[in-house]
Design an enzyme around this catalytic site. Structure first.
Site, short mmCIF file in Angstrom:
data_model
loop_
_atom_site.label_atom_id
_atom_site.label_comp_id
_atom_site.label_asym_id
_atom_site.label_seq_id
_atom_site.Cartn_x
_atom_site.Cartn_y
_atom_site.Cartn_z
N PHE A 115 30.75 29.69 -10.76
CA PHE A 115 30.79 28.57 -11.71
C PHE A 115 31.52 29.07 -12.95
O PHE A 115 30.98 29.84 -13.73
CB PHE A 115 29.39 28.07 -12.07
CG PHE A 115 29.41 26.81 -12.89
CD1 PHE A 115 29.97 25.64 -12.38
CD2 PHE A 115 28.91 26.78 -14.18
CE1 PHE A 115 30.01 24.47 -13.13
CE2 PHE A 115 28.94 25.62 -14.95
CZ PHE A 115 29.50 24.46 -14.41
N HIS A 156 18.11 27.45 -10.42
CA HIS A 156 18.81 28.58 -11.03
C HIS A 156 18.15 29.91 -10.68
O HIS A 156 16.92 30.02 -10.65
CB HIS A 156 18.81 28.44 -12.56
CG HIS A 156 19.40 27.15 -13.04
ND1 HIS A 156 20.73 26.82 -12.89
CD2 HIS A 156 18.83 26.09 -13.68
CE1 HIS A 156 20.95 25.63 -13.42
NE2 HIS A 156 19.81 25.15 -13.90
N LYS A 191 0.86 -1.20 0.00
CA LYS A 191 0.00 0.00 0.00
C LYS A 191 0.89 1.23 0.00
O LYS A 191 1.80 1.36 0.81
CB LYS A 191 -0.90 -0.01 1.23
CG LYS A 191 -2.10 0.91 1.11
CD LYS A 191 -3.09 0.45 0.05
CE LYS A 191 -4.40 -0.03 0.63
NZ LYS A 191 -5.28 -0.61 -0.41
N GLN A 245 28.49 20.35 -7.75
CA GLN A 245 29.12 19.05 -7.57
C GLN A 245 30.06 19.07 -6.37
O GLN A 245 30.10 18.14 -5.55
CB GLN A 245 29.90 18.66 -8.85
CG GLN A 245 29.04 18.27 -10.04
CD GLN A 245 28.64 19.44 -10.93
OE1 GLN A 245 28.52 20.59 -10.49
NE2 GLN A 245 28.40 19.16 -12.21
N THR A 249 -3.36 -5.64 0.46
CA THR A 249 -2.78 -4.32 0.75
C THR A 249 -3.67 -3.56 1.73
O THR A 249 -3.18 -2.73 2.50
CB THR A 249 -2.57 -3.50 -0.54
OG1 THR A 249 -3.83 -3.14 -1.10
CG2 THR A 249 -1.75 -4.27 -1.56
N ASP A 250 -4.96 -3.85 1.72
CA ASP A 250 -5.86 -3.20 2.68
C ASP A 250 -5.50 -3.60 4.11
O ASP A 250 -5.52 -2.77 5.03
CB ASP A 250 -7.31 -3.59 2.37
CG ASP A 250 -8.29 -2.76 3.19
OD1 ASP A 250 -8.34 -1.53 2.98
OD2 ASP A 250 -8.97 -3.34 4.06
N ARG A 299 27.19 34.11 -7.76
CA ARG A 299 25.82 33.77 -8.13
C ARG A 299 25.08 33.29 -6.89
O ARG A 299 25.68 33.02 -5.85
CB ARG A 299 25.80 32.67 -9.19
CG ARG A 299 26.38 31.35 -8.71
CD ARG A 299 26.23 30.21 -9.74
NE ARG A 299 26.75 28.96 -9.18
CZ ARG A 299 26.66 27.78 -9.77
NH1 ARG A 299 26.10 27.66 -10.96
NH2 ARG A 299 27.15 26.70 -9.18
O1 LIG Z 1 27.23 24.03 -10.21
C1 LIG Z 1 26.98 23.86 -11.42
N1 LIG Z 1 27.34 22.68 -12.01
C2 LIG Z 1 27.10 22.43 -13.34
O2 LIG Z 1 27.44 21.34 -13.87
C3 LIG Z 1 26.45 23.45 -14.07
N2 LIG Z 1 26.05 23.52 -15.37
C4 LIG Z 1 25.45 24.74 -15.53
O3 LIG Z 1 24.96 25.17 -16.59
N3 LIG Z 1 25.47 25.44 -14.35
C5 LIG Z 1 26.08 24.63 -13.42
N4 LIG Z 1 26.35 24.84 -12.11
#
Ligand SMILES: O=c1[nH]c(=O)c2[nH]c(=O)[nH]c2[nH]1
Length: 281
Positions: free
Chosen positions: A152, A244, A12, A216, A57-58, A169
Site C-alpha cells: 500500500f 490491520h 421474527k 480496493q 410473528t410467533d 504487508r
Molecule cells: O488497502 C488499503 N486501502 C486503504 O484505503 C488504506 N488506508 C490505509 O490507511 N490503509 C489502507 N489499505
C-alpha cells in the site's frame, strides 16, 4: 394524513433452527438462523391497533419449524418457500423478505460434528412480491489472510499523514459478500448449491492470486472473478474490513524484524465496501 406511516415491515428475527436427517445411520445436520419480514396493508394495526390482518410473528416462527419437518434443501429454496407462503396465504401481506444464515458444522463421525463459535456463514435473502422472487446469496465472516503479495503506497499525503508506505504487508479481512441472481433458475435445488460453491471458490482464488496494491483493488478482483465464474450473477456487493497487522518494532530490543512479528490490530479498522457489476454503470 399527518403522521402517516411510511414503509414498514414486521417479522421474527433470529429463529434458530436445527434439523437432523436420520434417513440413514449417517445423520445429516443443518443449523440455520432465519429472519422473516412481512409488509402489506398494515394501516389498521398501526393507526388503530386493529390486528385483524396481522399474522403474529410467533406464527411466522412456528411456520419456519413446520416447513423444516420434511427437509430444508438449499437455504435459497427454503427461504423462497417461506416467502411465497407468507404472501400467498396472508390476505394483507403483499411482500415477504426471508433472510437465512447457515452455520456450517464439520463432520467428525456418523452422528458427530464440530464447529467453532462464530465462523463463516452462508447467507441468503429472498424477497417475494406476489409475482416474482428475487434471490441474493453470499457469505459473512469469511476470514482471509495473505502473508505477502500486498503493498500500500503512492497514496495521497497531507499534513495529517503519518502512515508509512509499505511494499510488503499482511492483508487480512473478514469478507461479507452478497451476489444477486439475475433470473430464477428452473431447477432451484441443485443450482443454488452449485452456484454458491462456484462463487465461493472464485472469491478464494481471487484473494489468493491477486497481487494486491490496495484492498480496493482486491475487492474489484474478487467481484470480477465471481461474475466470471457464475453467469447467473448480476452484481456482487462486498464489505471488506481491513484487519490491520502492524509490524512490531523490535529495534528497541536490539532485534530486527524481517516481516515475521506482527501486532494484530482491533479498532479502528479500515472498511472497504463496493459493488461490482457486469456492465459499466
Ligand atoms: O488497502 C488499503 N486501502 C486503504 O484505503 C488504506 N488506508 C490505509 O490507511 N490503509 C489502507 N489499505
Amino acid at each position: 394524513m399527518p403522521y402517516a406511516m411510511g414503509p414498514n415491515n414486521y417479522g421474527k428475527s433470529g429463529i434458530r433452527l436445527v434439523r437432523v436427517a436420520r434417513d440413514t445411520a449417517r445423520h445429516g445436520l443443518r443449523d440455520l438462523t432465519v429472519h422473516t419480514a412481512l409488509s402489506g396493508d398494515l394501516d389498521a394495526t398501526h393507526y388503530t391497533g386493529d390486528n385483524t390482518g396481522v399474522l403474529p410473528t410467533d406464527t411466522q416462527k412456528n411456520t419456519v419449524y413446520a416447513f423444516a419437518r420434511d427437509g430444508i434443501g438449499p437455504i435459497e429454496a427454503f427461504a423462497e418457500r417461506l416467502a411465497r407462503h407468507f404472501v400467498d396465504a396472508t390476505p394483507a401481506i403483499t411482500a415477504a423478505r426471508v433472510q437465512i444464515e447457515e452455520h456450517a458444522w464439520t463432520r467428525i463421525g456418523d452422528h458427530s460434528f464440530t464447529r467453532g463459535e462464530g465462523g463463516e456463514l452462508r447467507t441468503t435473502e429472498v424477497v417475494y412480491d406476489g409475482t416474482s422472487a428475487r434471490t441474493a446469496s453470499g457469505v459473512r465472516d469469511l476470514l482471509l489472510l495473505n502473508t505477502t503479495d500486498s503493498e500500500f503506497n503512492g497514496f495521497l499525503a497531507d499534513e495529517y499523514t503519518t502512515l508509512p508506505e509499505t511494499d510488503d504487508r499482511i492483508l487480512a479481512t473478514a469478507v461479507t459478500a452478497t451476489w444477486d441472481y439475475r433470473a430464477e433458475p428452473d431447477d432451484g435445488g441443485a443450482f443454488y448449491d452449485q452456484a454458491f460453491n462456484a462463487a465461493r471458490g472464485a472469491l478464494l482464488a481471487a484473494f489468493a492470486d491477486t497481487y494486491s496494491l490496495s484492498l480496493q483493488q482486491t475487492l474489484h478482483a474478487v467481484g470480477e472473478r465471481i461474475l466470471k465464474a457464475v453467469p447467473e450473477v448480476g452484481e456482487v456487493r462486498l464489505s471488506l474490513p481491513n484487519r490491520h497487522h502492524y509490524r512490531f518494532d523490535l529495534e528497541r530490543f536490539g532485534l530486527d524484524n524481517p516481516g515475521v512479528v506482527f501486532q494484530a490490530g482491533d479498532l479502528p479498522y479500515g472498511l472497504i465496501e463496493g459493488t461490482v457489476r457486469r456492465e459499466a454503470a
